[in-house]
Design a protein around this motif. Structure first.
Motif, short mmCIF file in Angstrom:
data_model
loop_
_atom_site.label_atom_id
_atom_site.label_comp_id
_atom_site.label_asym_id
_atom_site.label_seq_id
_atom_site.Cartn_x
_atom_site.Cartn_y
_atom_site.Cartn_z
N LEU A 23 1.12 -10.75 -15.94
CA LEU A 23 1.36 -10.02 -17.19
C LEU A 23 1.06 -8.53 -17.09
CD1 LEU A 23 -0.16 -12.56 -19.76
CD2 LEU A 23 2.25 -12.20 -19.19
N GLN A 24 0.42 -8.13 -16.02
CA GLN A 24 0.01 -6.74 -15.85
C GLN A 24 1.24 -5.84 -15.66
OE1 GLN A 24 -3.02 -6.32 -12.91
NE2 GLN A 24 -2.75 -4.11 -12.71
N GLN A 25 1.29 -4.74 -16.36
CA GLN A 25 2.41 -3.81 -16.29
C GLN A 25 2.07 -2.49 -15.59
OE1 GLN A 25 5.57 -4.61 -17.32
NE2 GLN A 25 4.70 -6.65 -17.68
N GLN A 26 0.83 -2.05 -15.71
CA GLN A 26 0.41 -0.78 -15.13
C GLN A 26 -0.42 -1.02 -13.87
OE1 GLN A 26 1.29 2.40 -16.24
NE2 GLN A 26 2.65 1.26 -17.62
N SER A 27 -0.30 -0.11 -12.93
CA SER A 27 -1.01 -0.23 -11.66
C SER A 27 -2.52 -0.19 -11.87
CB SER A 27 -0.58 0.90 -10.72
OG SER A 27 -1.31 0.85 -9.52
N ASP A 28 -3.25 -0.98 -11.06
CA ASP A 28 -4.71 -0.99 -11.14
C ASP A 28 -5.32 -0.42 -9.86
OD1 ASP A 28 -3.95 -2.97 -9.44
OD2 ASP A 28 -5.26 -4.52 -10.26
N GLY A 29 -4.60 0.49 -9.21
CA GLY A 29 -5.09 1.09 -7.98
C GLY A 29 -4.48 0.44 -6.75
N CYS A 88 1.78 -12.27 -1.72
CA CYS A 88 2.53 -11.68 -0.62
C CYS A 88 3.27 -10.39 -0.98
CB CYS A 88 3.50 -12.70 -0.03
SG CYS A 88 4.81 -13.27 -1.14
N SER A 89 4.11 -10.43 -2.01
CA SER A 89 4.92 -9.26 -2.34
C SER A 89 4.09 -8.15 -2.99
CB SER A 89 6.08 -9.66 -3.25
OG SER A 89 5.63 -10.45 -4.34
N GLU A 90 3.00 -8.53 -3.64
CA GLU A 90 2.09 -7.52 -4.18
C GLU A 90 1.50 -6.69 -3.05
OE1 GLU A 90 -1.97 -7.27 -6.96
OE2 GLU A 90 -1.51 -9.09 -5.82
N LEU A 91 1.14 -7.34 -1.95
CA LEU A 91 0.60 -6.63 -0.79
C LEU A 91 1.61 -5.64 -0.23
CD1 LEU A 91 -1.79 -6.49 1.33
CD2 LEU A 91 -0.35 -7.99 2.74
N ILE A 92 2.87 -6.04 -0.12
CA ILE A 92 3.90 -5.14 0.41
C ILE A 92 4.09 -3.95 -0.50
CG2 ILE A 92 6.26 -4.97 1.25
CD1 ILE A 92 4.37 -6.98 2.74
N ALA A 93 4.11 -4.20 -1.81
CA ALA A 93 4.25 -3.11 -2.77
C ALA A 93 3.09 -2.13 -2.66
CB ALA A 93 4.35 -3.66 -4.19
N LYS A 94 1.86 -2.65 -2.53
CA LYS A 94 0.68 -1.79 -2.37
C LYS A 94 0.80 -0.94 -1.11
CE LYS A 94 -2.21 -3.34 -5.73
NZ LYS A 94 -2.92 -2.53 -6.73
N ALA A 95 1.24 -1.58 -0.01
CA ALA A 95 1.39 -0.85 1.26
C ALA A 95 2.41 0.27 1.13
CB ALA A 95 1.80 -1.83 2.36
N TYR A 96 3.53 -0.01 0.46
CA TYR A 96 4.56 1.02 0.28
C TYR A 96 4.07 2.13 -0.65
CZ TYR A 96 8.49 -0.96 2.91
OH TYR A 96 9.31 -1.38 3.92
N SER A 112 1.84 -3.43 -9.04
CA SER A 112 2.34 -4.04 -7.80
C SER A 112 2.61 -5.52 -7.98
CB SER A 112 1.33 -3.81 -6.68
OG SER A 112 1.15 -2.44 -6.45
N SER A 113 1.95 -6.16 -8.96
CA SER A 113 2.15 -7.58 -9.22
C SER A 113 3.51 -7.86 -9.87
CB SER A 113 1.03 -8.12 -10.11
OG SER A 113 0.94 -7.37 -11.30
N GLN A 114 4.24 -6.81 -10.23
CA GLN A 114 5.58 -6.98 -10.78
C GLN A 114 6.65 -7.03 -9.68
OE1 GLN A 114 6.32 -7.57 -14.15
NE2 GLN A 114 4.09 -7.86 -14.03
N TYR A 115 6.22 -6.86 -8.44
CA TYR A 115 7.13 -6.96 -7.30
C TYR A 115 7.06 -8.37 -6.72
CZ TYR A 115 7.43 -1.84 -7.36
OH TYR A 115 7.65 -0.52 -7.71
#
Length: 367
Positions: A297-303, A311-319, A331-334
């Motif tokens: 449900l999170q819409q805004q980045s938390d750092g 898995c995909s959250e990690l890739i988004a964070k890395a990018y 990033s959890s929206q990816y």
């Protein structure tokens, strides 16, 4: 970073090939078309003879195989199906069927043994491409004899070029019609920041793919260790968390992946990406797998650095850590489907189209 000369050469050559239905042509026009196709075909091979040292150079050089030599609107039948009016492209290595201007089915003529058959001795309006070792066949039906002749000549040119130069492959059905690269090609091209997409053979993964309308349910990241020229796969495992393994061991331990696709990260500053990805993985290695309703449900980045990832959250964070994605969006929206489609990266970076990796274990060589 500018595109390589190879990409501009492909575009320049492709712009010479018109997409059209049959138009009445004179004998001179037909002869000129054949000569133009031969020129593009030969020129692309001249460009491919350059010596390549880095993974990026090898990838760019191989991409010249996508140079178009012929395209048009043709009636196509695959195996026992019905004829369908389709847009086709013939590159120097592949026969491609397009849908909505995107590659839909790709037949790699470089690696697949085929026979080119004129169905009627007195006409070239119907051509059969027979992949006899795979028990597959493609029929091309033309509205006019002349257009059939042009396509036949182009296909014959490709057949003669590759018939004795490459070992022909016998592949599983799932690779037929897929835009595949061999495992050796993938290992030659892979660099830090490239992406892997997975289709898992598990009922929960099938549910996830159905919900997200995707062919993929898992995503990982590549790290290339320059000192020993090996690649590592970074991903998040349910029971381990953020982990990395050498490619060969990754395949041996993760036999539940039915398909693996590869996307190359392009137009980036290589040194910067290598440093930032390694920094990020050092910070998050060993963090637990985490997926819950609050994340979804999170819409805004938390750092950028969290205590847990999927898995995909990690890739988004890395990018994001590499300034390739906007910081504001959570990033959890990816999801894996996000990285399988067209994605707008920052600073002019981009991902190649997905390419299925033809694993060595799935190949038999034709004798």
């Amino acid at each position: 970073m500018q595109r390589s000369q190879s990409f501009s050469e492909i575009q320049s050559l492709n712009n010479q090939v018109k997409l059209q239905d049959f138009v009445q042509q004179s004998p001179n026009q037909i002869e000129n078309q054949i000569k133009e196709s031969q020129f593009i075909f030969q020129q692309s091979f001249v460009n491919q003879t350059q010596v390549c040292h880095t993974p990026l150079e090898k990838y760019k050089n191989s991409s010249l195989g996508n140079t178009i030599i012929k395209q048009g609107v043709i009636h196509v039948k695959i195996n026992t199906g019905s004829y369908k009016k389709s847009t086709l492209q013939l590159t120097i290595e592949k026969l491609v069927i397009l849908e909505d201007k995107q590659w839909s089915l790709v037949f790699n003529l470089k690696y697949l043994a085929f026979n080119l058959i004129q169905c009627n001795k007195n006409s070239l309006r119907l051509i059969k491409i027979e992949f006899h070792k795979l028990n597959k066949v493609i029929f091309l039906k033309f509205n006019d004899e002349i257009e059939g002749k042009l396509w036949f000549q182009c296909l014959k040119m490709i057949d003669e070029k590759f018939r004795n130069n490459y070992r022909k492959l016998i592949i599983k059905d799932m690779y037929f019609g897929a835009n595949f690269v061999t495992e050796n090609e993938f290992l030659d091209w892979a660099e830090t920041g490239d992406i892997l997409l997975f289709e898992t053979d598990h009922y929960l993964a099938k549910i996830q793919r159905a919900i997200t309308s995707s062919n993929f349910d898992h995503v990982g990241l590549i790290i290339r260790k320059q000192e020993h020229k090996e690649i590592l796969v970074v991903d998040v495992k349910n029971n381990i968390g953020v982990d990395f393994e050498f490619w060969k061991f990754f395949l041996q331990k993760n036999t539940h992946f039915k398909k693996i696709c590869y996307r190359k990260l392009l137009n980036i500053e290589r040194g910067y990406i290598d440093q930032r990805i390694q920094e990020f993985i050092d910070k998050v290695y060993g963090q637990e797998f985490q997926l819950n309703i609050m994340k979804m449900l999170q819409q805004q980045s938390d750092g950028l650095i969290n205590k847990g990832y999927f898995c995909s959250e990690l890739i988004a964070k890395a990018y994001k850590y590499c300034q390739l994605l906007p910081q504001q969006k959570a990033s959890s929206q990816y999801w894996p489907v996000t990285f399988s489609k067209q994605i707008n990266l920052l600073n002019k970076a981009e991902l190649s189209q997905p390419m299925m990796i033809l694993l060595d274990n799935d190949i038999n060589y034709q004798l």
